[in-house]
Design a protein around this motif. Structure first.
Motif, mmCIF file in Angstrom:
data_model
loop_
_atom_site.group_PDB
_atom_site.id
_atom_site.type_symbol
_atom_site.label_atom_id
_atom_site.label_comp_id
_atom_site.label_asym_id
_atom_site.label_seq_id
_atom_site.Cartn_x
_atom_site.Cartn_y
_atom_site.Cartn_z
ATOM 1 N N PRO A 14 0.816 -1.225 0.000
ATOM 2 C CA PRO A 14 0.000 0.000 0.000
ATOM 3 C C PRO A 14 0.847 1.272 0.000
ATOM 4 O O PRO A 14 0.477 2.269 -0.633
ATOM 5 C CB PRO A 14 -0.808 -0.104 1.296
ATOM 6 N N SER A 15 1.998 1.250 0.685
ATOM 7 C CA SER A 15 2.802 2.477 0.738
ATOM 8 C C SER A 15 3.368 2.800 -0.638
ATOM 9 O O SER A 15 3.477 3.975 -1.013
ATOM 10 C CB SER A 15 3.909 2.355 1.778
ATOM 11 N N ALA A 16 3.732 1.764 -1.415
ATOM 12 C CA ALA A 16 4.226 2.007 -2.773
ATOM 13 C C ALA A 16 3.121 2.574 -3.644
ATOM 14 O O ALA A 16 3.345 3.462 -4.471
ATOM 15 C CB ALA A 16 4.764 0.707 -3.367
ATOM 16 N N GLN A 17 1.900 2.087 -3.448
ATOM 17 C CA GLN A 17 0.766 2.604 -4.218
ATOM 18 C C GLN A 17 0.496 4.069 -3.849
ATOM 19 O O GLN A 17 0.222 4.899 -4.705
ATOM 20 C CB GLN A 17 -0.509 1.780 -3.937
ATOM 21 N N GLU A 18 0.590 4.356 -2.533
ATOM 22 C CA GLU A 18 0.365 5.728 -2.085
ATOM 23 C C GLU A 18 1.429 6.670 -2.638
ATOM 24 O O GLU A 18 1.133 7.805 -3.007
ATOM 25 C CB GLU A 18 0.388 5.802 -0.550
ATOM 26 N N LYS A 19 2.665 6.177 -2.679
ATOM 27 C CA LYS A 19 3.760 6.993 -3.196
ATOM 28 C C LYS A 19 3.496 7.312 -4.681
ATOM 29 O O LYS A 19 3.697 8.441 -5.129
ATOM 30 C CB LYS A 19 5.080 6.232 -3.027
ATOM 31 N N ALA A 20 3.033 6.306 -5.409
ATOM 32 C CA ALA A 20 2.747 6.510 -6.835
ATOM 33 C C ALA A 20 1.618 7.525 -7.013
ATOM 34 O O ALA A 20 1.664 8.379 -7.898
ATOM 35 C CB ALA A 20 2.391 5.180 -7.487
ATOM 36 N N TRP A 21 0.605 7.434 -6.144
ATOM 37 C CA TRP A 21 -0.494 8.416 -6.207
ATOM 38 C C TRP A 21 0.060 9.819 -5.960
ATOM 39 O O TRP A 21 -0.279 10.775 -6.674
ATOM 40 C CB TRP A 21 -1.582 8.076 -5.175
ATOM 41 N N ALA A 22 0.943 9.935 -4.950
ATOM 42 C CA ALA A 22 1.493 11.251 -4.606
ATOM 43 C C ALA A 22 2.300 11.832 -5.769
ATOM 44 O O ALA A 22 2.287 13.045 -5.992
ATOM 45 C CB ALA A 22 2.353 11.132 -3.350
ATOM 46 N N ILE A 23 2.997 10.974 -6.512
ATOM 47 C CA ILE A 23 3.766 11.449 -7.673
ATOM 48 C C ILE A 23 2.804 11.992 -8.732
ATOM 49 O O ILE A 23 2.992 13.084 -9.272
ATOM 50 C CB ILE A 23 4.641 10.313 -8.246
ATOM 51 N N ALA A 24 1.747 11.228 -9.019
ATOM 52 C CA ALA A 24 0.771 11.671 -10.025
ATOM 53 C C ALA A 24 0.105 12.976 -9.579
ATOM 54 O O ALA A 24 -0.188 13.850 -10.401
ATOM 55 C CB ALA A 24 -0.276 10.581 -10.255
ATOM 56 N N LEU A 40 -8.492 18.701 -8.700
ATOM 57 C CA LEU A 40 -9.609 18.832 -9.645
ATOM 58 C C LEU A 40 -10.507 17.592 -9.644
ATOM 59 O O LEU A 40 -11.655 17.665 -10.053
ATOM 60 C CB LEU A 40 -9.071 19.031 -11.059
ATOM 61 N N GLY A 41 -9.949 16.481 -9.196
ATOM 62 C CA GLY A 41 -10.725 15.240 -9.206
ATOM 63 C C GLY A 41 -10.681 14.518 -10.536
ATOM 64 O O GLY A 41 -11.452 13.582 -10.766
ATOM 65 N N ILE A 42 -9.781 14.940 -11.437
ATOM 66 C CA ILE A 42 -9.690 14.228 -12.714
ATOM 67 C C ILE A 42 -8.732 13.038 -12.617
ATOM 68 O O ILE A 42 -8.753 12.168 -13.470
ATOM 69 C CB ILE A 42 -9.293 15.157 -13.891
ATOM 70 N N LEU A 43 -7.920 12.988 -11.552
ATOM 71 C CA LEU A 43 -7.071 11.823 -11.300
ATOM 72 C C LEU A 43 -7.921 10.774 -10.603
ATOM 73 O O LEU A 43 -8.368 10.984 -9.476
ATOM 74 C CB LEU A 43 -5.880 12.225 -10.425
ATOM 75 N N ARG A 44 -8.211 9.671 -11.285
ATOM 76 C CA ARG A 44 -9.151 8.687 -10.744
ATOM 77 C C ARG A 44 -8.445 7.565 -10.005
ATOM 78 O O ARG A 44 -8.889 7.128 -8.954
ATOM 79 C CB ARG A 44 -10.023 8.095 -11.876
ATOM 80 N N SER A 45 -7.366 7.031 -10.583
ATOM 81 C CA SER A 45 -6.664 5.941 -9.907
ATOM 82 C C SER A 45 -5.230 5.866 -10.394
ATOM 83 O O SER A 45 -4.915 6.289 -11.506
ATOM 84 C CB SER A 45 -7.380 4.603 -10.130
ATOM 85 N N VAL A 46 -4.370 5.371 -9.513
ATOM 86 C CA VAL A 46 -2.966 5.134 -9.833
ATOM 87 C C VAL A 46 -2.649 3.743 -9.303
ATOM 88 O O VAL A 46 -2.887 3.454 -8.135
ATOM 89 C CB VAL A 46 -2.044 6.171 -9.158
ATOM 90 N N GLU A 47 -2.146 2.881 -10.177
ATOM 91 C CA GLU A 47 -1.969 1.495 -9.810
ATOM 92 C C GLU A 47 -0.595 1.042 -10.299
ATOM 93 O O GLU A 47 -0.197 1.384 -11.412
ATOM 94 C CB GLU A 47 -3.085 0.696 -10.503
ATOM 95 N N LEU A 48 0.121 0.297 -9.449
ATOM 96 C CA LEU A 48 1.385 -0.298 -9.875
ATOM 97 C C LEU A 48 1.078 -1.712 -10.350
ATOM 98 O O LEU A 48 0.333 -2.443 -9.702
ATOM 99 C CB LEU A 48 2.366 -0.329 -8.702
ATOM 100 N N PHE A 49 1.624 -2.092 -11.469
ATOM 101 C CA PHE A 49 1.348 -3.429 -11.984
ATOM 102 C C PHE A 49 2.528 -3.906 -12.824
ATOM 103 O O PHE A 49 3.501 -3.174 -13.024
ATOM 104 C CB PHE A 49 0.032 -3.438 -12.787
ATOM 105 N N ASP A 50 2.454 -5.153 -13.255
ATOM 106 C CA ASP A 50 3.522 -5.784 -14.025
ATOM 107 C C ASP A 50 3.103 -5.822 -15.488
ATOM 108 O O ASP A 50 2.198 -6.562 -15.857
ATOM 109 C CB ASP A 50 3.742 -7.207 -13.484
ATOM 110 N N ASP A 51 3.745 -4.983 -16.310
ATOM 111 C CA ASP A 51 3.390 -4.987 -17.737
ATOM 112 C C ASP A 51 4.369 -5.836 -18.537
ATOM 113 O O ASP A 51 4.373 -5.797 -19.769
ATOM 114 C CB ASP A 51 3.287 -3.558 -18.294
ATOM 115 N N GLY A 52 5.231 -6.596 -17.811
ATOM 116 C CA GLY A 52 6.184 -7.467 -18.484
ATOM 117 C C GLY A 52 7.478 -6.765 -18.855
ATOM 118 O O GLY A 52 8.449 -7.403 -19.243
ATOM 119 N N GLY A 53 7.504 -5.448 -18.701
ATOM 120 C CA GLY A 53 8.712 -4.683 -18.998
ATOM 121 C C GLY A 53 9.344 -4.195 -17.709
ATOM 122 O O GLY A 53 9.469 -4.953 -16.746
#
Ligand SMILES: [Zn+2]
Length: 181
Positions: A14-24, A40-53
């Motif tokens: 969760p802390s990594a996800q929160e950090k990513a949200w804070a960057i966005a 503004l509320g236009i940022l809806r979600s920020v998610e860390l995931f594995d895209d294979g790269g």
């Protein structure tokens, strides 16, 4: 046989996800630079995931204030830059066009920043944001200079389509009002 080391791609916590949200959330709206895309509320979600790269990849979902808004390309580039600086080379920016953005999604902090900047924040709630059949609740527009509610609309369309031009009948100052959308 020696120990086989596997480089596990552990799920980010969760802390990594929160950090990513804070960057966005450091990215600002190009048209109203005092507001971040989170304000503004236009940022809806920020998610860390594995895209294979490169790992972890970032998926950012945002809902633009208007579809086809030219600000979207600027915001996308700013997101790429912000994450690249923070060490995330792989960023996917996706647009969610439904449900449509409404001013109801603007945060309280965002409304306060707007007022401090001299733009009256949206007063009331949009029809889309409420329960079905809700009526638009029109409240008086407060002057950002003197807080008077004795204000009057001059033109429905101000410097941008989301704003109307108002004048305060007490301090006589004209100001932009961010309309309820
Ligand atoms: Zn005033």
């Amino acid at each position: 046989m020696g120990m086989l080391l596997l480089t596990e791609r552990a799920a980010p916590g969760p802390s990594a996800q929160e950090k990513a949200w804070a960057i966005a959330a450091t990215v600002c709206d190009p048209e109203i630079p005092v507001l971040s895309i989170a304000d503004l509320g236009i940022l809806r979600s920020v998610e860390l995931f594995d895209d294979g790269g490169a790992w972890p990849a970032v998926r950012v979902v945002m809902t633009p204030t208007y579809s086809g808004c030219p600000a979207v390309d600027t915001i996308r580039d700013d997101l790429y830059s912000a994450f690249a600086r923070a060490g995330y080379p792989s960023v996917h920016v996706e647009l969610a066009l439904a449900p449509a953005w409404t001013t109801d999604w603007m945060t309280e902090e965002g409304r306060a920043k707007l007022a401090a900047y001299g733009i009256a924040p949206p007063s009331g709630r949009s029809q889309a944001g409420g329960h079905s059949g809700a009526v638009r609740l029109a409240l008086s527009v407060k002057c950002p200079q003197c807080s008077s509610l004795n204000t009057r609309e001059i033109t429905r369309f101000g410097s941008t389509s989301c704003k109307a031009l108002y004048v305060c009948q007490d301090c006589r100052e004209p100001f932009d009002y961010f309309k309820v959308l």
